[in-house]
Design a protein around this motif. Structure first.
Motif, PDB file in Angstrom:
ATOM      1  N   LEU A  40      -2.941 -24.759  22.866  1.00 34.73           N
ATOM      2  CA  LEU A  40      -2.260 -24.315  24.096  1.00 34.73           C
ATOM      3  C   LEU A  40      -2.611 -24.575  25.381  1.00 34.73           C
ATOM      4  O   LEU A  40      -1.363 -24.690  26.436  1.00 34.73           O
ATOM      5  N   LEU A  41      -3.974 -24.682  25.769  1.00 27.99           N
ATOM      6  CA  LEU A  41      -4.315 -25.861  27.351  1.00 27.99           C
ATOM      7  C   LEU A  41      -3.515 -26.669  27.438  1.00 27.99           C
ATOM      8  O   LEU A  41      -2.945 -26.903  28.301  1.00 27.99           O
ATOM      9  N   LEU A  94       1.575 -29.297  30.254  1.00 25.74           N
ATOM     10  CA  LEU A  94       2.308 -30.639  30.155  1.00 25.74           C
ATOM     11  C   LEU A  94       3.945 -29.091  30.844  1.00 25.74           C
ATOM     12  O   LEU A  94       4.471 -30.191  31.461  1.00 25.74           O
ATOM     13  N   PHE A  95       3.652 -28.225  30.664  1.00 22.61           N
ATOM     14  CA  PHE A  95       4.617 -27.651  30.718  1.00 22.61           C
ATOM     15  C   PHE A  95       5.166 -26.961  32.536  1.00 22.61           C
ATOM     16  O   PHE A  95       5.155 -27.502  33.389  1.00 22.61           O
ATOM     17  N   ALA A  96       3.287 -27.367  33.333  1.00 27.48           N
ATOM     18  CA  ALA A  96       3.256 -27.228  34.326  1.00 27.48           C
ATOM     19  C   ALA A  96       3.462 -28.608  34.926  1.00 27.48           C
ATOM     20  O   ALA A  96       3.969 -28.441  36.072  1.00 27.48           O
ATOM     21  N   GLY A 134       5.971 -31.031  34.309  1.00 27.86           N
ATOM     22  CA  GLY A 134       7.051 -30.633  33.953  1.00 27.86           C
ATOM     23  C   GLY A 134       7.818 -29.565  34.663  1.00 27.86           C
ATOM     24  O   GLY A 134       8.646 -30.090  35.693  1.00 27.86           O
ATOM     25  N   LEU A 135       7.496 -28.346  35.350  1.00 26.62           N
ATOM     26  CA  LEU A 135       7.692 -27.522  36.634  1.00 26.62           C
ATOM     27  C   LEU A 135       7.217 -28.483  37.563  1.00 26.62           C
ATOM     28  O   LEU A 135       8.615 -28.480  38.591  1.00 26.62           O
ATOM     29  N   VAL A 136       6.594 -28.644  38.004  1.00 24.14           N
ATOM     30  CA  VAL A 136       6.230 -29.477  39.598  1.00 24.14           C
ATOM     31  C   VAL A 136       7.225 -30.431  39.664  1.00 24.14           C
ATOM     32  O   VAL A 136       8.119 -30.280  40.742  1.00 24.14           O
ATOM     33  N   ILE A 137       8.039 -31.333  38.717  1.00 25.21           N
ATOM     34  CA  ILE A 137       8.178 -32.419  38.709  1.00 25.21           C
ATOM     35  C   ILE A 137       9.722 -31.238  38.593  1.00 25.21           C
ATOM     36  O   ILE A 137      10.305 -32.542  39.738  1.00 25.21           O
ATOM     37  N   VAL A 138      10.503 -30.876  38.045  1.00 27.91           N
ATOM     38  CA  VAL A 138      11.678 -30.141  38.283  1.00 27.91           C
ATOM     39  C   VAL A 138      11.493 -29.202  39.738  1.00 27.91           C
ATOM     40  O   VAL A 138      12.746 -29.590  40.152  1.00 27.91           O
ATOM     41  N   LEU A 139      10.827 -28.739  40.144  1.00 30.42           N
ATOM     42  CA  LEU A 139      11.080 -28.286  41.196  1.00 30.42           C
ATOM     43  C   LEU A 139      11.104 -29.087  42.238  1.00 30.42           C
ATOM     44  O   LEU A 139      11.812 -28.614  43.852  1.00 30.42           O
ATOM     45  N   LEU A 140      10.249 -30.461  42.439  1.00 36.18           N
ATOM     46  CA  LEU A 140      10.398 -31.357  43.944  1.00 36.18           C
ATOM     47  C   LEU A 140      11.017 -32.147  43.869  1.00 36.18           C
ATOM     48  O   LEU A 140      11.561 -32.563  45.396  1.00 36.18           O
ATOM     49  N   VAL A 141      12.225 -32.326  43.124  1.00 40.81           N
ATOM     50  CA  VAL A 141      13.088 -33.378  43.210  1.00 40.81           C
ATOM     51  C   VAL A 141      14.685 -32.711  43.103  1.00 40.81           C
ATOM     52  O   VAL A 141      14.769 -31.058  42.130  1.00 40.81           O
ATOM     53  N   ASP A 142      14.980 -32.751  43.844  1.00 38.08           N
ATOM     54  CA  ASP A 142      16.252 -32.200  43.905  1.00 38.08           C
ATOM     55  C   ASP A 142      17.676 -32.712  43.125  1.00 38.08           C
ATOM     56  O   ASP A 142      18.964 -32.314  43.064  1.00 38.08           O
ATOM     57  N   GLY A 143      17.446 -33.297  42.178  1.00 44.31           N
ATOM     58  CA  GLY A 143      18.282 -33.520  41.064  1.00 44.31           C
ATOM     59  C   GLY A 143      18.057 -35.009  40.064  1.00 44.31           C
ATOM     60  O   GLY A 143      17.715 -35.351  40.817  1.00 44.31           O
ATOM     61  N   PHE A 197       8.992 -33.270  29.784  1.00 40.87           N
ATOM     62  CA  PHE A 197       7.882 -32.645  30.166  1.00 40.87           C
ATOM     63  C   PHE A 197       7.988 -31.724  29.687  1.00 40.87           C
ATOM     64  O   PHE A 197       7.268 -30.955  27.939  1.00 40.87           O
ATOM     65  N   MET A 198       8.356 -30.562  29.622  1.00 40.45           N
ATOM     66  CA  MET A 198       8.694 -29.122  29.601  1.00 40.45           C
ATOM     67  C   MET A 198       9.259 -28.862  28.251  1.00 40.45           C
ATOM     68  O   MET A 198       8.803 -28.078  27.275  1.00 40.45           O
ATOM     69  N   SER A 199      10.038 -29.803  27.851  1.00 39.40           N
ATOM     70  CA  SER A 199      10.308 -29.621  25.622  1.00 39.40           C
ATOM     71  C   SER A 199       8.747 -30.084  24.999  1.00 39.40           C
ATOM     72  O   SER A 199       9.293 -29.785  23.925  1.00 39.40           O
ATOM     73  N   LEU A 200       8.548 -31.161  25.404  1.00 42.50           N
ATOM     74  CA  LEU A 200       7.482 -32.098  24.951  1.00 42.50           C
ATOM     75  C   LEU A 200       6.051 -30.976  24.652  1.00 42.50           C
ATOM     76  O   LEU A 200       5.411 -30.923  23.979  1.00 42.50           O
ATOM     77  N   ALA A 201       6.224 -30.163  25.742  1.00 47.92           N
ATOM     78  CA  ALA A 201       5.145 -29.109  26.224  1.00 47.92           C
ATOM     79  C   ALA A 201       5.264 -28.103  24.599  1.00 47.92           C
ATOM     80  O   ALA A 201       4.290 -27.418  24.494  1.00 47.92           O
ATOM     81  N   THR A 202       6.255 -27.571  23.586  1.00 47.89           N
ATOM     82  CA  THR A 202       6.564 -26.167  23.159  1.00 47.89           C
ATOM     83  C   THR A 202       5.568 -26.938  21.851  1.00 47.89           C
ATOM     84  O   THR A 202       5.288 -26.273  21.732  1.00 47.89           O
ATOM     85  N   VAL A 203       5.233 -28.311  20.867  1.00 46.12           N
ATOM     86  CA  VAL A 203       4.567 -29.502  19.620  1.00 46.12           C
ATOM     87  C   VAL A 203       3.213 -28.394  20.541  1.00 46.12           C
ATOM     88  O   VAL A 203       3.196 -27.877  19.322  1.00 46.12           O
TER      89      VAL A 203
END
Length: 81
Positions: free
Chosen positions: A21-22, A27-29, A31-40, A50-56
């Motif tokens: 779980l950790l 991994l989700f965090a 991915g979220l940082v990458i998505v928020l810091l990059v504009d597209g 990264f966020m998708s791979l965090a589900t496994v």
């Protein structure tokens, strides 16, 4: 008759489940940082990957923890309903 699962098995499953779980949360965090810091563009897609791979590991950890809780309940011989 088979032997009943021990506390040691339950403890191992809880420990491994919490670690997974950790890992999924980290991994989700990331991915979220990458998505928020990059504009597209492509880097944003990498963040979503990264966020998708965090589900496994997250689902595997949740399944192990649920299995440990079921083991505990069955070891205590408590009714389910």
């Amino acid at each position: 008759m088979g032997t009943s699962p021990t506390r040691r098995t339950e403890g191992k499953q809880l420990t491994t489940g919490s670690r997974l779980l950790l890992l999924g949360g980290i991994l989700f965090a990331v991915g979220l940082v990458i998505v928020l810091l990059v504009d597209g563009g492509t880097p944003e897609g990498i963040g979503i990957a990264f966020m998708s791979l965090a589900t496994v590991p997250t689902l595997a950890g949740a399944a192990l923890m649920l299995s440990a809780l079921v083991l505990r309940r069955s070891r205590q011989d408590k009714p389910w309903a």
